[in-house]
Motif scaffolding. Structure first.
Motif, PDB file in Angstrom:
ATOM      1  N   VAL A  60     -29.444  78.866  60.341  1.00  0.00           N
ATOM      2  CA  VAL A  60     -30.552  78.204  59.663  1.00  0.00           C
ATOM      3  C   VAL A  60     -30.887  76.921  60.421  1.00  0.00           C
ATOM      4  O   VAL A  60     -30.003  76.093  60.643  1.00  0.00           O
ATOM      5  CB  VAL A  60     -30.177  77.872  58.196  1.00  0.00           C
ATOM      6  CG1 VAL A  60     -31.296  77.117  57.501  1.00  0.00           C
ATOM      7  CG2 VAL A  60     -29.817  79.135  57.444  1.00  0.00           C
ATOM      8  N   LYS A  63     -33.823  71.579  60.307  1.00  0.00           N
ATOM      9  CA  LYS A  63     -34.936  71.063  59.494  1.00  0.00           C
ATOM     10  C   LYS A  63     -34.999  71.773  58.137  1.00  0.00           C
ATOM     11  O   LYS A  63     -35.337  71.155  57.138  1.00  0.00           O
ATOM     12  CB  LYS A  63     -36.260  71.168  60.238  1.00  0.00           C
ATOM     13  CG  LYS A  63     -36.759  72.557  60.439  1.00  0.00           C
ATOM     14  CD  LYS A  63     -38.114  72.575  61.085  1.00  0.00           C
ATOM     15  CE  LYS A  63     -38.483  74.025  61.245  1.00  0.00           C
ATOM     16  NZ  LYS A  63     -39.459  74.338  62.154  1.00  0.00           N
ATOM     17  N   ASP A  64     -34.639  73.064  58.093  1.00  0.00           N
ATOM     18  CA  ASP A  64     -34.627  73.782  56.821  1.00  0.00           C
ATOM     19  C   ASP A  64     -33.503  73.274  55.918  1.00  0.00           C
ATOM     20  O   ASP A  64     -33.673  73.153  54.706  1.00  0.00           O
ATOM     21  CB  ASP A  64     -34.476  75.292  57.047  1.00  0.00           C
ATOM     22  CG  ASP A  64     -35.694  75.894  57.744  1.00  0.00           C
ATOM     23  OD1 ASP A  64     -36.740  75.211  57.822  1.00  0.00           O
ATOM     24  OD2 ASP A  64     -35.588  77.041  58.219  1.00  0.00           O
ATOM     25  N   LYS A  67     -34.549  69.969  54.573  1.00  0.00           N
ATOM     26  CA  LYS A  67     -35.545  70.161  53.518  1.00  0.00           C
ATOM     27  C   LYS A  67     -34.857  70.563  52.216  1.00  0.00           C
ATOM     28  O   LYS A  67     -35.237  70.089  51.141  1.00  0.00           O
ATOM     29  CB  LYS A  67     -36.566  71.217  53.937  1.00  0.00           C
ATOM     30  CG  LYS A  67     -37.660  71.376  52.906  1.00  0.00           C
ATOM     31  CD  LYS A  67     -38.807  72.191  53.415  1.00  0.00           C
ATOM     32  CE  LYS A  67     -39.895  72.420  52.410  1.00  0.00           C
ATOM     33  NZ  LYS A  67     -39.693  72.055  51.049  1.00  0.00           N
ATOM     34  N   LYS A  68     -33.815  71.395  52.290  1.00  0.00           N
ATOM     35  CA  LYS A  68     -33.081  71.796  51.085  1.00  0.00           C
ATOM     36  C   LYS A  68     -32.365  70.600  50.470  1.00  0.00           C
ATOM     37  O   LYS A  68     -32.308  70.467  49.248  1.00  0.00           O
ATOM     38  CB  LYS A  68     -32.083  72.908  51.415  1.00  0.00           C
ATOM     39  CG  LYS A  68     -32.761  74.232  51.689  1.00  0.00           C
ATOM     40  CD  LYS A  68     -31.773  75.319  52.021  1.00  0.00           C
ATOM     41  CE  LYS A  68     -32.525  76.579  52.376  1.00  0.00           C
ATOM     42  NZ  LYS A  68     -31.748  77.780  52.201  1.00  0.00           N
ATOM     43  N   ALA A 133     -43.212  72.601  58.264  1.00  0.00           N
ATOM     44  CA  ALA A 133     -43.051  73.885  57.582  1.00  0.00           C
ATOM     45  C   ALA A 133     -44.416  74.520  57.332  1.00  0.00           C
ATOM     46  O   ALA A 133     -44.598  75.723  57.523  1.00  0.00           O
ATOM     47  CB  ALA A 133     -42.301  73.693  56.269  1.00  0.00           C
ATOM     48  N   THR A 137     -45.802  78.078  59.049  1.00  0.00           N
ATOM     49  CA  THR A 137     -46.277  79.170  58.209  1.00  0.00           C
ATOM     50  C   THR A 137     -47.665  79.595  58.657  1.00  0.00           C
ATOM     51  O   THR A 137     -47.950  80.791  58.785  1.00  0.00           O
ATOM     52  CB  THR A 137     -46.314  78.736  56.725  1.00  0.00           C
ATOM     53  OG1 THR A 137     -45.018  78.284  56.362  1.00  0.00           O
ATOM     54  CG2 THR A 137     -46.708  79.887  55.829  1.00  0.00           C
TER      55      THR A 137
END
Length: 144
Positions: A60, A63-64, A67-68, A133, A137
């Motif tokens: 993962v 940055k993800d 963000k979490k 993000a 997308t």
């Protein structure tokens, strides 16, 4: 500011922002004390956008994970310190990323993620996670 311009330098505390590149390396500015230093190409430098955390199924991107953490903390500093006990850190990280690989993600890695998150938060650099993000997308939708 995207994570492409934020660096971790081995042997130096905190995070650094690239100010300019030189022929032999880069001039960087500390996010802790705003001092500028020159780092050579021989330095062990990690760009945050290229770091990923191991899970049981995939890697993962950092940055993800950040963000979490931001979502868990409602955009505030973390409720724990990077200096907390190993068990506290692991318990917290399990809430953020339930399927992280406990064999390959060490407590020292969790400490860094917590410390980096708080440093990025203090310098108002976490807002870029939202825009990155959204841009990704949009890019992946266009490719399909």
């Amino acid at each position: 500011m995207s994570l492409d311009k934020i660096l971790a330098i081995s042997g130096k505390p905190g995070l650094y922002e690239i100010v300019t590149q030189t022929r032999t390396g880069a001039v960087v500015q500390s996010l802790i004390d705003k001092k500028r230093i020159t780092v050579g190409a021989h330095s062990n430098i990690s760009i945050l956008s290229e770091i990923a955390i191991y899970t049981l199924t995939e890697e993962v991107p950092l940055k993800d994970v950040l963000k979490k953490v931001k979502d868990k903390e409602n955009g505030e500093q973390t409720s724990i310190s990077h200096k907390d006990s190993k068990d506290t850190l692991e318990e917290y990280f399990f809430e953020v990323l339930p399927d992280y690989d406990e064999d390959r993600v060490y407590p020292s890695d969790i400490k860094k993620v917590i410390q980096w998150y708080n440093l990025l938060h203090k310098n108002d650099l976490l807002g870029s996670l939202e825009t990155e993000a959204v841009e990704e997308t949009a890019t992946s939708d266009e490719e399909e």
